[in-house]
Design an enzyme around this catalytic site. Structure first.
Site, PDB file in Angstrom:
ATOM      1  CE1 TYR A 156       5.297  -1.761  -8.379  1.00  0.00           C
ATOM      2  CE2 TYR A 156       4.099  -0.786  -6.941  1.00  0.00           C
ATOM      3  CZ  TYR A 156       5.255  -1.030  -7.197  1.00  0.00           C
ATOM      4  OH  TYR A 156       6.419  -0.655  -6.430  1.00  0.00           O
ATOM      5  NE  ARG A 176       0.828  15.497   9.314  1.00  0.00           N
ATOM      6  CZ  ARG A 176      -0.732  15.745   9.246  1.00  0.00           C
ATOM      7  NH1 ARG A 176      -1.223  15.081   8.841  1.00  0.00           N
ATOM      8  NH2 ARG A 176      -0.728  16.364  10.529  1.00  0.00           N
TER       9      ARG A 176
END
Length: 392
Positions: A114, A61
């Site tokens: 956005y 990760r």
């Protein structure tokens, strides 16, 4: 000054993040599929834990050598200190916002942002006790009047999503910094090839690498690049905490796309401008929304700050019924209807504009176009036939 400091962007795109001497001479870094990383001794385990953010293998990760190669390349191209790869462009935005905001803080967000970013602010951040004020993209230095003592972050997107207004980035950044606020910007449209955020006062550059960096419509990827090491640490900690890690295959596809970004973007730019100029002369069109056109209200700022344009732009049609727009779009053969952009394919979508700080009331329907890599004359023919269906 190192050799890297004198390289042109085209050269950086080809060589940044590539270390053949570390991979048996292979030009491309291999794809490392990693979850577990093992250590030979307790001392090695403890050392890796202490240095887990130091571009070393610790746990999947936190990144792999494939991830680190992409991050190194993007940071060099952007001119930042370090980059963080994330699982999507939205993940890059959300991680940036959460890295610098906490309950009781105030965020200034551009009104042309956005749509999913707006939704995150109005839902998740609001629930976490962060207040968002949307501001006029044309505000410039006037943003100083909106900054409060608890304003921690000012977020820009230039040009704006769907309506393509250009912001005065240096003026906004100066006002924000004078008040102690951090400046972040969504730089997906300009890419680090055509806009250099850190040269204009931005602290954090965010990109949906899904778009032009990947460039082939086949991977979800985001990038966050910072101008300061401490800012990078905050973003990296947040990305790890939320589990926003990018997959090794996606990072490999980002590296692959990065190598050809200059040649692809030049073609997208050329085709997009040709289509924009052609559409500006059509009787069905009220206005073309493209900052590289001299007639665009933001053209002077675009010329001052940008070195190029991509293939994404918009247009406003003369008033017509919804069924006429559907007739136009349903029959397109090269312009496909689909979300995202930045890939090799041309796209077209009807756009719904949502503004809260400023009024934006176009006289007719708004369309968003992405100019792909097809022959421009074929794209014109497709649009010409579509506009004929629009007229009925």
């Amino acid at each position: 000054m190192s050799d890297n400091d004198t390289r042109r962007d085209d050269t950086t795109l080809v060589h940044a993040g590539s270390h053949p001497d570390q991979q048996f001479g292979a030009v491309n870094p291999p794809v490392y599929h990693v979850s577990t990383v093992t250590f030979p001794t307790v001392a090695a385990l403890e050392q890796a834990t202490e240095r887990r953010f130091d571009s070393r293998l610790y746990y999947g990760r936190y990144g792999t050598p494939t991830t680190f190669a992409l991050e190194e390349a993007v940071a060099e191209l952007e001119g930042g200190v370090r980059s963080v790869a994330t699982s999507s462009g939205l993940a890059a935005v959300c991680a940036t916002l959460c890295a610098f905001l906490k309950a009781g803080d105030h965020l200034l967000m551009v009104d042309t942002v956005y749509g999913p970013t707006r939704k995150f602010c109005d839902s998740v951040l609001r629930n976490f006790g962060v207040e968002t004020t949307y501001y006029d993209p044309a505000i410039g230095a006037g943003i100083a009047g909106l900054i409060r003592p608890n304003t921690r972050l000012v977020f820009l997107e230039s040009p704006g999503s769907l309506t393509f207004e250009i912001q005065d980035v240096p003026a906004i950044a100066d006002a924000a910094h004078a008040a102690g606020a951090v400046v972040a910007m969504d730089n997906t449209w300009g890419t680090p090839l055509y806009f250099k955020p850190f040269r204009h006062g931005v602290d954090i550059s965010v990109q949906a690498a899904t778009k032009y960096i990947v460039g082939h419509a086949d991977a979800m990827l985001g990038m966050v690049t910072t101008a300061r090491e401490d800012h990078w640490n905050r973003v990296k900690n947040t990305v790890v905490a939320f589990g926003y890690s990018a997959g090794a295959d996606e990072c490999y596809l980002g590296l692959r796309g990065l190598r050809t970004l200059a040649v692809r973007l030049e073609r997208h730019q050329r085709t997009g401008l040709a289509l924009a100029e052609w559409l500006a002369g059509r009787p069905e069109v009220v206005q073309v929304l493209h900052p590289a056109l001299p007639s665009d209200p933001g053209h002077a700022l675009w010329r001052r700050d940008f070195t190029g344009a991509c293939g994404l732009f918009g247009l406003i049609l003369k008033p017509v019924e919804k069924h006429a727009v559907a007739a136009m779009l349903d029959g397109m053969t090269l312009f496909a209807m689909g979300y995202s952009w930045g890939g090799y394919e041309s796209l077209i979508l009807p756009a719904e504009i949502h503004r809260t700080a400023t009024a934006w009331n176009p006289p007719g329907p708004v369309l968003r176009l992405h100019a792909g890599l097809e022959a421009v004359e074929d794209l014109k023919a497709d649009l010409d036939a579509g506009l004929a269906r629009l007229r009925g």
